[in-house]
Scaffold this active site. Structure first.
Site, PDB file in Angstrom:
ATOM      1  CG  ASP A  10       3.089  71.172  36.502  1.00  8.82           C
ATOM      2  OD1 ASP A  10       2.484  70.310  35.763  1.00  8.82           O
ATOM      3  OD2 ASP A  10       3.696  70.601  37.632  1.00  8.82           O
ATOM      4  CG  ASP A  11      -0.868  75.398  38.899  1.00 12.57           C
ATOM      5  OD1 ASP A  11      -1.803  75.309  39.960  1.00 12.57           O
ATOM      6  OD2 ASP A  11       0.386  75.021  39.228  1.00 12.57           O
TER       7      ASP A  11
END
Length: 663
Positions: A396-397
């Site tokens: 996600d990051d």
């Protein structure tokens, strides 16, 4: 079905809900200046990350378990925090204004008593009465009972058997540490060693909590299990637990030592310096206890470093203190950079570039982390969530950082230009390689879908795995689409996954943000970026759901109860700035910016903005583990609202009403 496009012309006539350009621009300017002021000198952003009472409570108990001399000033501040967040029901909740939670309440009470609070003080009496009224400490979850067993407050038979010999099992075995999530893996490995070693606590104050049990713990015969467990797995694993309980004392000592040694080696390899094992509180604490139980002295480099990592998580203020579950600098910086780019202008873009420049060297390019067990031929290229966590980059990051870098350098060839092009290319390769077979993405692992393991007695929290989820998958689709990867099979499979996971009411589940508002915002952004027409059935259904759940005050809200197992549909909750921003960003991605709902949402943000330029948001809007652990990102109310306001301004004044980016 409601249609944003056809409703636009008639909604702007209601002046009561129209936000003036002057008020909007003034609000944006104040929020931007406040956000600028929170940027660190080296370019990054990091905001406080707050969980429930369990983390500071465990910190207090940890100090006394080891027999350390407590910092009395710090301990008093931690206790002030615990007392302040006690619920009106007498116990402690998992999120702001949440219901009574047994495990949180037992830990908070134990910590306060350990720190010297009189058990007959009004707040302690209220807590004890609430705990007993809900069945007593025997109703705590597995991890709390493990803590109580370590403290000799509950028998070890209250804890399901997890023999450390698991470390010696082959990968093909039904249970293997590679088959569980990163957070479970790093927490369980040192904990299994502790369960084998069963160290004796120092506990110089000789504090116990026998008064919290309805029946003396030695006489309790049936301990609770997870509500999510299903047959026949529940019965099978319960029977296996009974067998292991009899067999474990008979395991050869040499085998046990080999298993403990392997657990220690696993932890040492991933110790992660001052950022700690897994860079999250539970394994960081467990590894120190493991070292201590093995007789490793406090001045040993590994133990000293691991111990110092815990103190770095403390947030100490004038009258209170609490302990964070981890740091969130990559996540905060990636999101803040995207918000700055939406703000636009030389100063905001300069700051976004500083942020991306700080992020670039944080990319993990030379460590094949645990994810490589499933993807051995994939080269690394992701970013972690924390400052350093090389073995556990976050999908996600990584997608969020890439979208910021790409947007900052939009128009350069190749994508990202000379400055970020290689970083973006490596990240894209890693993201595509981490896609699971069903088309979705998990947060840290691929194919982490051994669902039967969530039925083992130790997994009463139901969060032993890291399967693909709608929100993470949406972010990956958004990233690929923003990079122009329209011919990517990964993108098409990702879109198909998102279409398949839409709920019957039109929403999408939010695993890491609370909850369906977060998931729906994420997916609407992805579908828009992927070129799905705003009038498509899935987008129209999602829009209708967001319009339906808007609060009378113009905002949106949802709380942790939305994760309950018997959830059948949205239940109203107070509005928050961050959730309102998500809903607005989702609606704007769906093709509208003049709808009355958007006007009302903008008015809510303008009118609730604080004097400091930010929004006061005590409610939790993020998730660690559904039904077990929730989070309050202090940054969410600082960058999401101004992001939504700036986007609204840009769409209203621009040449197109279509959002051009993945987020």
């Amino acid at each position: 079905m409601m249609d944003l496009g056809t409703l636009e012309p008639e909604t702007v006539q209601d002046a009561a809900y129209v936000v003036s350009a002057a008020a909007l621009n003034h609000g944006i300017a104040r929020a931007a200046e406040a956000l600028f002021a929170r940027q660190r000198p080296d370019g990054h952003f990091v905001f406080e990350l707050e969980a429930d009472c369990t983390i500071p409570a465990e910190y207090i108990l940890f100090v006394h378990f080891l027999g350390e001399t407590p910092n009395l000033e710090l301990e008093a501040k931690l206790c002030n925090y615990l007392r302040r967040i006690q619920g009106e029901h007498g116990g402690w909740p998992l999120f702001h204004e949440g219901a009574f939670n047994m495990s949180a309440s037992v830990k908070a009470y134990f910590a306060l008593k350990m720190a010297g609070d009189d058990i007959n003080a009004p707040h302690m009496k209220r807590a004890r009465e609430a705990i007993l009224a809900h069945g007593g400490a025997a109703e705590s979850n597995v991890f709390t009972r493990a803590l109580l067993a370590l403290y000799r407050q509950a028998p070890w038979r209250s804890v399901p058997v997890m023999p450390v010999e698991i470390m010696l099992l082959p990968r093909w075995f039904p249970f293997h540490i590679d088959k569980i999530s990163y957070w479970a893996r790093t927490t369980l490995v040192p904990l299994m060693a502790l369960m084998a070693l069963r160290p004796k606590p120092v506990n110089r104050r000789d504090i116990g909590i026998s008064e919290l049990f309805v029946v003396p713990p030695d006489k309790v015969r049936k301990w609770p299990s997870g509500q999510h467990a299903k047959e026949p797995w529940k019965t099978i694993f319960a029977a296996l637990d009974s067998v292991l309980r009899v067999a474990e004392p008979l395991f050869p000592k040499r085998t046990r030592k080999a298993a403990v040694d392997k657990a220690v080696a696993f932890c040492n390899e991933r110790l992660n310096g001052e950022d700690g094992l897994g860079a999250i509180f539970p394994p960081m604490l467990n590894v120190v206890l493991m070292y201590d139980s093995l007789g490793i002295p406090p001045n040993d480099p590994n133990r000293a470093t691991a111990r110092a990592a815990l103190d770095r998580l403390l947030v100490v203020k004038d009258d209170e203190a609490y302990c964070q579950p981890c740091f969130s600098p990559i996540w905060d910086s990636g999101l803040a950079a995207n918000a700055l780019l939406e703000l636009g202008g030389d100063e905001a873009e300069r700051r976004a570039e500083q942020c991306c420049d700080w992020l670039k060297p944080k990319q993990i390019l030379d460590v094949r982390g645990d994810w490589a067990a499933q993807r051995p031929n994939l080269q690394p290229g992701g970013w972690a969530f924390q400052y350093e966590n090389a073995y556990y980059p976050d999908v996600d990051d990584t997608a969020v950082v890439v979208m910021a870098m790409d947007r900052l350098t939009r128009g350069q060839t190749p994508a990202g230009g000379a400055k970020y092009g290689e970083a973006i290319a490596r990240a894209r390769e890693w993201i595509e390689g981490m896609q699971s077979k069903n088309g979705g993405w998990g947060a840290f692992d691929a194919e982490n879908e051994h669902y039967y393991l969530n039925n083992i007695p130790f997994a009463d929290h139901g969060a032993l795995l890291d399967p693909p989820t709608e929100d993470v998958s949406a972010r990956c689709v958004s990233m690929l689409a923003q990079l122009g990867a329209n011919d990517s099979p990964a993108l098409h499979r990702g879109v198909a996954y998102l279409r398949e996971t839409q709920r019957h009411d039109g929403s999408w589940f939010g695993r890491w943000g609370m909850n369906y508002i977060y998931g729906t915002w994420s997916v609407l952004c992805a579908l828009n970026a992927a070129g799905i027409h705003p009038q498509s059935w899935e987008i129209r259904r999602a829009v209708a759901w967001l319009l339906k759940i808007q609060n009378p005050d113009g905002g949106w809200g949802e709380d942790g109860d939305s994760y309950k197992l018997d959830y059948i549909g949205y239940e109203p909750a107070p509005s928050t700035a961050s959730q309102t921003a998500w809903a607005l960003l989702g609606l704007m991605a769906a093709g509208g910016c003049d709808h009355l709902a958007i006007e009302r949402g903008m008015k809510y943000l303008v009118e609730t903005q604080g004097e400091d330029g930010f929004w006061n948001e005590p409610r939790f809007t993020a998730t660690g583990f559904p039904r077990v652990f929730y989070l309050r990102y202090h940054g969410y109310s600082k960058f999401f609202p101004v992001w939504a306001m700036a986007r609204y301004r840009n769409l209203k004044s621009g040449n197109t009403r279509r959002v051009q980016f993945g987020m």
